[in-house]
Design a protein around this motif. Structure first.
Motif, mmCIF file in Angstrom:
data_model
loop_
_atom_site.group_PDB
_atom_site.id
_atom_site.type_symbol
_atom_site.label_atom_id
_atom_site.label_comp_id
_atom_site.label_asym_id
_atom_site.label_seq_id
_atom_site.Cartn_x
_atom_site.Cartn_y
_atom_site.Cartn_z
ATOM 1 N N LEU A 32 7.016 7.241 8.475
ATOM 2 C CA LEU A 32 5.585 7.505 8.590
ATOM 3 C C LEU A 32 4.877 7.144 7.290
ATOM 4 O O LEU A 32 5.359 7.474 6.204
ATOM 5 N N ILE A 33 3.742 6.473 7.434
ATOM 6 C CA ILE A 33 2.894 6.201 6.286
ATOM 7 C C ILE A 33 1.581 6.935 6.500
ATOM 8 O O ILE A 33 0.821 6.615 7.424
ATOM 9 N N LEU A 34 1.332 7.955 5.701
ATOM 10 C CA LEU A 34 0.102 8.738 5.812
ATOM 11 C C LEU A 34 -1.017 8.018 5.067
ATOM 12 O O LEU A 34 -0.874 7.685 3.892
ATOM 13 N N LEU A 35 -2.109 7.775 5.770
ATOM 14 C CA LEU A 35 -3.251 7.096 5.170
ATOM 15 C C LEU A 35 -4.463 8.023 5.147
ATOM 16 O O LEU A 35 -4.885 8.526 6.188
ATOM 17 N N HIS A 36 -4.998 8.254 3.961
ATOM 18 C CA HIS A 36 -6.247 9.010 3.845
ATOM 19 C C HIS A 36 -7.254 8.134 3.117
ATOM 20 O O HIS A 36 -6.966 7.609 2.033
ATOM 21 N N THR A 37 -8.396 7.933 3.734
ATOM 22 C CA THR A 37 -9.427 7.107 3.107
ATOM 23 C C THR A 37 -10.653 7.959 2.787
ATOM 24 O O THR A 37 -10.901 8.977 3.432
ATOM 25 N N PHE A 38 -11.396 7.525 1.804
ATOM 26 C CA PHE A 38 -12.643 8.208 1.458
ATOM 27 C C PHE A 38 -13.625 7.168 0.935
ATOM 28 O O PHE A 38 -13.230 6.137 0.372
ATOM 29 N N GLU A 39 -14.885 7.415 1.162
ATOM 30 C CA GLU A 39 -15.919 6.505 0.693
ATOM 31 C C GLU A 39 -16.725 7.160 -0.420
ATOM 32 O O GLU A 39 -17.263 8.257 -0.241
ATOM 33 N N ILE A 40 -16.794 6.520 -1.559
ATOM 34 C CA ILE A 40 -17.578 7.031 -2.683
ATOM 35 C C ILE A 40 -19.041 6.682 -2.448
ATOM 36 O O ILE A 40 -19.362 5.530 -2.165
ATOM 37 N N PRO A 41 -19.930 7.651 -2.544
ATOM 38 C CA PRO A 41 -21.357 7.354 -2.340
ATOM 39 C C PRO A 41 -21.880 6.377 -3.382
ATOM 40 O O PRO A 41 -21.383 6.323 -4.514
ATOM 41 N N VAL A 42 -22.870 5.611 -2.989
ATOM 42 C CA VAL A 42 -23.447 4.603 -3.894
ATOM 43 C C VAL A 42 -24.530 5.258 -4.755
ATOM 44 O O VAL A 42 -25.459 5.886 -4.234
ATOM 45 N N TYR A 43 -24.385 5.115 -6.052
ATOM 46 C CA TYR A 43 -25.374 5.645 -6.991
ATOM 47 C C TYR A 43 -26.043 4.485 -7.726
ATOM 48 O O TYR A 43 -25.417 3.449 -7.991
ATOM 49 N N ASP A 44 -27.272 4.671 -8.057
ATOM 50 C CA ASP A 44 -27.999 3.669 -8.833
ATOM 51 C C ASP A 44 -27.713 3.910 -10.311
ATOM 52 O O ASP A 44 -28.069 4.960 -10.859
ATOM 53 N N SER A 45 -27.081 2.951 -10.947
ATOM 54 C CA SER A 45 -26.649 3.134 -12.336
ATOM 55 C C SER A 45 -27.803 3.335 -13.309
ATOM 56 O O SER A 45 -27.615 3.888 -14.395
ATOM 57 N N GLN A 46 -29.007 2.910 -12.948
ATOM 58 C CA GLN A 46 -30.124 3.069 -13.880
ATOM 59 C C GLN A 46 -30.514 4.540 -14.064
ATOM 60 O O GLN A 46 -31.114 4.921 -15.073
ATOM 61 N N GLY A 95 -12.807 3.431 0.484
ATOM 62 C CA GLY A 95 -13.480 2.411 1.285
ATOM 63 C C GLY A 95 -13.527 2.755 2.757
ATOM 64 O O GLY A 95 -13.142 3.842 3.188
ATOM 65 N N ASP A 96 -13.978 1.812 3.559
ATOM 66 C CA ASP A 96 -14.135 1.973 4.994
ATOM 67 C C ASP A 96 -12.784 2.171 5.684
ATOM 68 O O ASP A 96 -11.811 1.466 5.380
ATOM 69 N N LEU A 97 -12.735 3.120 6.617
ATOM 70 C CA LEU A 97 -11.486 3.447 7.304
ATOM 71 C C LEU A 97 -10.887 2.231 8.006
ATOM 72 O O LEU A 97 -9.707 1.924 7.833
ATOM 73 N N ILE A 98 -11.686 1.531 8.819
ATOM 74 C CA ILE A 98 -11.159 0.432 9.604
ATOM 75 C C ILE A 98 -10.669 -0.702 8.707
ATOM 76 O O ILE A 98 -9.615 -1.289 8.937
ATOM 77 N N TYR A 99 -11.428 -0.992 7.665
ATOM 78 C CA TYR A 99 -11.038 -2.039 6.730
ATOM 79 C C TYR A 99 -9.711 -1.693 6.061
ATOM 80 O O TYR A 99 -8.790 -2.524 5.986
ATOM 81 N N ASN A 100 -9.601 -0.463 5.582
ATOM 82 C CA ASN A 100 -8.370 -0.039 4.911
ATOM 83 C C ASN A 100 -7.205 0.060 5.877
ATOM 84 O O ASN A 100 -6.066 -0.271 5.533
ATOM 85 N N LEU A 101 -7.495 0.526 7.089
ATOM 86 C CA LEU A 101 -6.448 0.646 8.094
ATOM 87 C C LEU A 101 -5.870 -0.722 8.421
ATOM 88 O O LEU A 101 -4.648 -0.902 8.502
ATOM 89 N N LYS A 102 -6.744 -1.683 8.623
ATOM 90 C CA LYS A 102 -6.290 -3.042 8.936
ATOM 91 C C LYS A 102 -5.468 -3.622 7.794
ATOM 92 O O LYS A 102 -4.422 -4.246 8.015
ATOM 93 N N ASN A 103 -5.919 -3.410 6.557
ATOM 94 C CA ASN A 103 -5.163 -3.901 5.403
ATOM 95 C C ASN A 103 -3.797 -3.246 5.307
ATOM 96 O O ASN A 103 -2.794 -3.904 5.010
ATOM 97 N N ALA A 104 -3.754 -1.929 5.553
ATOM 98 C CA ALA A 104 -2.486 -1.202 5.479
ATOM 99 C C ALA A 104 -1.517 -1.695 6.540
ATOM 100 O O ALA A 104 -0.304 -1.822 6.294
ATOM 101 N N VAL A 105 -2.029 -1.967 7.743
ATOM 102 C CA VAL A 105 -1.181 -2.479 8.831
ATOM 103 C C VAL A 105 -0.544 -3.797 8.413
ATOM 104 O O VAL A 105 0.650 -4.031 8.631
ATOM 105 N N GLU A 106 -1.342 -4.669 7.799
ATOM 106 C CA GLU A 106 -0.837 -5.988 7.403
ATOM 107 C C GLU A 106 0.096 -5.899 6.194
ATOM 108 O O GLU A 106 1.176 -6.494 6.195
ATOM 109 N N GLU A 107 -0.304 -5.151 5.180
ATOM 110 C CA GLU A 107 0.483 -5.074 3.946
ATOM 111 C C GLU A 107 1.819 -4.364 4.147
ATOM 112 O O GLU A 107 2.835 -4.768 3.573
#
Length: 277
Positions: A32-46, A95-107
């Motif tokens: 089993l490979i446990l995958l947990h993803t999270f998205e960091i909110p976007v902040y304006d650096s200024q 990052g995005d769940l689907i994007y990371n999930l797809k990458n994990a499946v391939e990698e």
């Protein structure tokens, strides 16, 4: 050894699905490979010129600490079920769940994805999403979706829906291999509508080809495909339903909100989605 990717947000739905993932891993001899993803909110650096980087670092650290705290709980579940010999690895990704999930499946060269669903809204998103947020269209490996109401029980009967296409045979053979590992019976269902193009000859050819396998072929005439499948699940004591991603339009029409509600709550069984080649 096969590999199962298990995306989790540590919710009740995910924890329930984890039990199914453990038992399925035992059946197919997988890690089993446990995958947990999270998205960091976007902040304006200024607005955060001095502590911009530290904001991101603190969020990542908090997620890591939460991830680290939750893992022992899942390992305890494995131990309680005497399945602590199953290899469990971990992935924490931003990052995005689907994007990371797809990458994990391939990698990681994953063979299956198993994930929990908490209700109808999840099923609608998973099965009928028209964009890249659809898990089903996002990966090319079988996906086992487990409703929160589906408590694990030994798999004795596997339902397999078919349209008697030649390419369906390959998927049926995969299911039969899984069934043999758990001494399960496979019951194949074809809902024959009034505009069916499947001949009796084709059906008999299938029955002859799989005569030596532990599979029953059922042909039920009806124009109400969804209710017929639900009746099939209920009256044939199906423990897990397998279906193949045929044409997207058919798949979307099948898994609408009313059907999803019946599957996720009323019949409460996992659904294994196979991808046609």
């Amino acid at each position: 050894m096969k590999k199962i990717l298990f995306p989790t947000d540590f919710s009740d739905a995910a924890t329930n699905a984890f039990v199914h993932a453990l038992e399925f891993a035992k059946i197919v001899k997988a890690e089993l490979i446990l995958l947990h993803t999270f998205e960091i909110p976007v902040y304006d650096s200024q607005f955060f010129p001095e502590n911009y980087a530290s904001i991101y670092s603190s969020i990542e650290l908090a997620k890591f600490e939460m991830f680290k705290d939750e893992i022992p709980k899942l390992r305890a579940i494995a131990s309680e079920r005497k399945l602590d010999d199953i290899i469990i690895k971990h992935r924490l990704m931003d990052g995005d769940l689907i994007y990371n999930l797809k990458n994990a499946v391939e990698e990681d060269q994953v063979d299956f994805v198993i994930m929990g669903t908490s209700g109808v809204s999840d099923w609608t998103k998973f099965f009928t999403g028209s964009n890249t947020n659809s898990v089903i269209s996002g990966v090319e490996v079988p996906v086992l979706c487990v409703p929160i109401y589906a408590k694990y029980k030994k798999i004795k009967t596997i339902g397999f829906t078919t349209r008697y296409r030649e390419k369906d045979k390959k998927e049926l053979k995969k299911i039969l291999k899984i069934a043999k590992k758990t001494d399960a019976k496979v019951k194949s269902l074809y809902v024959k509508t009034s505009n069916s193009d499947v001949s009796d000859t084709t059906i008999k050819e299938w029955e002859k080809e799989f005569a030596g396998e532990n599979v029953d072929f059922l042909v039920l005439p009806s124009d109400d495909v969804k209710d017929t499948i639900v009746d099939f699940i209920l009256y044939k004591d199906i423990d897990i339903l397998t279906t193949i991603t045929h044409k997207r339009s058919f798949f979307e029409s099948l898994f609408d909100s009313s059907f999803s509600k019946k599957i996720s709550k009323e019949v409460s069984i996992p659904v294994l989605i196979m991808h046609e080649d």
